[in-house]
Motif scaffolding. Structure first.
Motif, short mmCIF file in Angstrom:
data_model
loop_
_atom_site.label_atom_id
_atom_site.label_comp_id
_atom_site.label_asym_id
_atom_site.label_seq_id
_atom_site.Cartn_x
_atom_site.Cartn_y
_atom_site.Cartn_z
N TYR A 57 2.43 -6.50 2.38
CA TYR A 57 1.82 -5.89 1.20
C TYR A 57 0.53 -5.17 1.59
O TYR A 57 -0.12 -5.53 2.57
CB TYR A 57 1.48 -6.95 0.15
N ALA A 113 3.82 -11.89 3.11
CA ALA A 113 4.30 -12.95 2.22
C ALA A 113 4.28 -14.27 2.98
O ALA A 113 4.63 -14.33 4.16
CB ALA A 113 5.71 -12.63 1.74
N ASN A 144 -3.31 -8.13 -9.17
CA ASN A 144 -2.24 -7.16 -9.00
C ASN A 144 -1.85 -6.59 -10.36
O ASN A 144 -1.03 -7.14 -11.07
CB ASN A 144 -1.03 -7.81 -8.33
N PRO A 197 2.98 -10.63 -5.41
CA PRO A 197 1.72 -11.37 -5.29
C PRO A 197 0.87 -11.20 -6.55
O PRO A 197 0.88 -10.13 -7.17
CB PRO A 197 1.04 -10.73 -4.08
#
Length: 111
Positions: free
Chosen positions: A88, A99, A54, A44
């Motif tokens: 995540y 996701a 990120n 991501p």
């Protein structure tokens, strides 16, 4: 091989990975059916909650969530895709997310 399977199943998603191609013939609701296993994962770019970029491992993998997607019949048998969607965790805000793909609706995890 991955591109062949995606086109055969009529799935237009590059983030679905068929690491180990397994096709199982099992009884589902009393009907012989085919189950194909795959995993949806990607890196991501940012956290959807706080917008944190990120970088330096601020977003890490945090398990998976299973989904069952109905596919068109294959050789006259009902077919399903058992998709493990990567989870995540954002270290900045503590928010976790899954996701996403257009193949499966958001928050869908039919088993």
């Amino acid at each position: 091989m991955k591109n062949f399977i995606l086109s055969f199943l009529q799935i237009k998603e590059n983030n679905i990975d068929f690491i180990q191609i397994t096709v199982e013939e099992v009884s589902h609701k009393g009907i012989k059916s085919l189950f194909i296993t795959a995993k949806l994962t990607y890196n991501p770019t940012h956290c959807p909650d706080c917008g944190c970029i990120n970088a330096d491992y601020s977003i890490v993998n945090n398990g998976t969530r299973a989904s069952r997607i109905t596919l068109p019949h294959i050789s006259g048998l009902p077919a399903f895709l058992k998709l493990s969607k990567q989870r995540y965790l954002c270290k900045d805000c503590g928010h976790s997310f899954t996701a996403e793909t257009q193949v499966v609706e958001k928050h869908c995890h039919i088993l």
